[in-house]
Motif scaffolding. Structure first.
Motif, PDB file in Angstrom:
ATOM      1  N   PRO A  30      43.494  49.085  32.984  1.00 23.84           N
ATOM      2  CA  PRO A  30      43.192  50.313  32.232  1.00 23.84           C
ATOM      3  C   PRO A  30      42.663  51.447  33.112  1.00 23.84           C
ATOM      4  O   PRO A  30      43.028  52.602  32.925  1.00 23.84           O
ATOM      5  CB  PRO A  30      42.127  49.884  31.222  1.00 23.84           C
ATOM      6  CG  PRO A  30      42.229  48.415  31.134  1.00 23.84           C
ATOM      7  CD  PRO A  30      42.748  47.943  32.453  1.00 23.84           C
ATOM      8  N   VAL A  31      41.826  51.109  34.083  1.00 26.48           N
ATOM      9  CA  VAL A  31      41.279  52.131  34.971  1.00 26.48           C
ATOM     10  C   VAL A  31      42.384  52.694  35.861  1.00 26.48           C
ATOM     11  O   VAL A  31      42.466  53.905  36.088  1.00 26.48           O
ATOM     12  CB  VAL A  31      40.113  51.564  35.807  1.00 26.48           C
ATOM     13  CG1 VAL A  31      39.556  52.598  36.760  1.00 26.48           C
ATOM     14  CG2 VAL A  31      39.021  51.037  34.913  1.00 26.48           C
ATOM     15  N   LEU A  34      44.533  55.028  33.780  1.00 27.20           N
ATOM     16  CA  LEU A  34      43.846  56.304  33.595  1.00 27.20           C
ATOM     17  C   LEU A  34      43.958  57.168  34.856  1.00 27.20           C
ATOM     18  O   LEU A  34      44.217  58.374  34.770  1.00 27.20           O
ATOM     19  CB  LEU A  34      42.379  56.066  33.236  1.00 27.20           C
ATOM     20  CG  LEU A  34      41.563  57.287  32.847  1.00 27.20           C
ATOM     21  CD1 LEU A  34      42.149  57.961  31.603  1.00 27.20           C
ATOM     22  CD2 LEU A  34      40.128  56.872  32.582  1.00 27.20           C
ATOM     23  N   ASP A  38      45.976  60.730  35.199  1.00 30.24           N
ATOM     24  CA  ASP A  38      45.347  61.917  35.764  1.00 30.24           C
ATOM     25  C   ASP A  38      46.280  62.567  36.783  1.00 30.24           C
ATOM     26  O   ASP A  38      46.466  63.783  36.777  1.00 30.24           O
ATOM     27  CB  ASP A  38      44.015  61.558  36.413  1.00 30.24           C
ATOM     28  CG  ASP A  38      43.441  62.716  37.215  1.00 30.24           C
ATOM     29  OD1 ASP A  38      43.253  63.800  36.634  1.00 30.24           O
ATOM     30  OD2 ASP A  38      43.210  62.535  38.423  1.00 30.24           O
ATOM     31  N   ALA A  68      40.365  53.884  42.035  1.00 29.08           N
ATOM     32  CA  ALA A  68      39.870  53.392  40.741  1.00 29.08           C
ATOM     33  C   ALA A  68      39.788  51.869  40.724  1.00 29.08           C
ATOM     34  O   ALA A  68      38.789  51.295  40.279  1.00 29.08           O
ATOM     35  CB  ALA A  68      40.767  53.896  39.619  1.00 29.08           C
ATOM     36  N   THR A  72      36.397  49.479  40.569  1.00 27.98           N
ATOM     37  CA  THR A  72      36.281  48.410  39.577  1.00 27.98           C
ATOM     38  C   THR A  72      36.005  47.074  40.254  1.00 27.98           C
ATOM     39  O   THR A  72      35.151  46.299  39.809  1.00 27.98           O
ATOM     40  CB  THR A  72      37.562  48.336  38.721  1.00 27.98           C
ATOM     41  OG1 THR A  72      37.797  49.616  38.139  1.00 27.98           O
ATOM     42  CG2 THR A  72      37.425  47.295  37.621  1.00 27.98           C
ATOM     43  N   TYR A  83      33.052  51.001  37.394  1.00 28.91           N
ATOM     44  CA  TYR A  83      34.322  51.521  36.892  1.00 28.91           C
ATOM     45  C   TYR A  83      34.093  52.677  35.917  1.00 28.91           C
ATOM     46  O   TYR A  83      34.979  53.524  35.732  1.00 28.91           O
ATOM     47  CB  TYR A  83      35.132  50.417  36.203  1.00 28.91           C
ATOM     48  CG  TYR A  83      34.579  50.003  34.862  1.00 28.91           C
ATOM     49  CD1 TYR A  83      35.034  50.609  33.699  1.00 28.91           C
ATOM     50  CD2 TYR A  83      33.590  49.029  34.753  1.00 28.91           C
ATOM     51  CE1 TYR A  83      34.521  50.245  32.460  1.00 28.91           C
ATOM     52  CE2 TYR A  83      33.071  48.664  33.532  1.00 28.91           C
ATOM     53  CZ  TYR A  83      33.548  49.270  32.394  1.00 28.91           C
ATOM     54  OH  TYR A  83      33.040  48.925  31.175  1.00 28.91           O
ATOM     55  N   LEU A  84      32.916  52.740  35.301  1.00 26.52           N
ATOM     56  CA  LEU A  84      32.618  53.834  34.374  1.00 26.52           C
ATOM     57  C   LEU A  84      32.659  55.187  35.073  1.00 26.52           C
ATOM     58  O   LEU A  84      33.024  56.192  34.453  1.00 26.52           O
ATOM     59  CB  LEU A  84      31.260  53.622  33.710  1.00 26.52           C
ATOM     60  CG  LEU A  84      31.187  52.464  32.714  1.00 26.52           C
ATOM     61  CD1 LEU A  84      29.772  52.280  32.222  1.00 26.52           C
ATOM     62  CD2 LEU A  84      32.145  52.680  31.560  1.00 26.52           C
ATOM     63  N   VAL A  87      36.239  56.130  35.055  1.00 28.73           N
ATOM     64  CA  VAL A  87      36.653  56.476  33.695  1.00 28.73           C
ATOM     65  C   VAL A  87      36.181  57.886  33.339  1.00 28.73           C
ATOM     66  O   VAL A  87      36.952  58.692  32.806  1.00 28.73           O
ATOM     67  CB  VAL A  87      36.114  55.442  32.675  1.00 28.73           C
ATOM     68  CG1 VAL A  87      36.304  55.931  31.258  1.00 28.73           C
ATOM     69  CG2 VAL A  87      36.786  54.099  32.877  1.00 28.73           C
ATOM     70  N   GLY A  91      38.978  60.665  33.255  1.00 29.03           N
ATOM     71  CA  GLY A  91      39.115  61.088  31.861  1.00 29.03           C
ATOM     72  C   GLY A  91      38.857  62.566  31.692  1.00 29.03           C
ATOM     73  O   GLY A  91      39.607  63.277  31.017  1.00 29.03           O
TER      74      GLY A  91
END
Length: 120
Positions: A30-31, A34, A38, A68, A72, A83-84, A87, A91
């Motif tokens: 998922p990361v 994302l 981007d 990314a 993670t 990882y936040l 995100v 994001g």
């Protein structure tokens, strides 16, 4: 145009081919997606602004994914949700690029309408 074509091909492959991702990679995908989105939105924006450069796009695309996934992985090893950070950054850039793309397309549409009105 190249990023948009790549995005459509990726969506097509994801929808119609059964791709199983091992559970080991589940936190990273998922990361990475994302980060890739981007880059795609940045590439579309650059294309609309007539500033697209393939080398910059490809290096940013893979660089963002590696960064990314690396954050993670490091977070997993340290047991900290690093990882936040990816995100939040990717994001916010994704939404920012979308807003700029939207504005550019609206302005381009307005210019075409104005140009047609001037010809009449």
């Amino acid at each position: 145009m190249i990023p948009l074509i790549g995005l459509l091909i990726g969506i097509f492959i994801g929808l119609f081919l059964k791709v199983n991702i091992p559970n080991i990679f589940a936190p990273y995908v998922p990361v990475a997606i994302l980060a890739a989105l981007d880059s795609v939105f940045g590439g579309v924006r650059a294309g609309i602004e007539k500033k697209f450069d393939t080398e910059i796009f490809v290096s940013g695309f893979f660089g963002n994914i590696i960064l990314a996934a690396g954050l993670t992985y490091l977070g997993d090893r340290l047991d900290v949700p690093i990882y936040l950070a990816a995100v939040v950054v990717f994001g916010s850039r994704l939404f920012n690029n979308f807003a700029i793309i939207r504005r550019l397309l609206i302005e381009r549409g307005r210019e075409k309408i104005k140009h047609k009105e001037e010809q009449l």
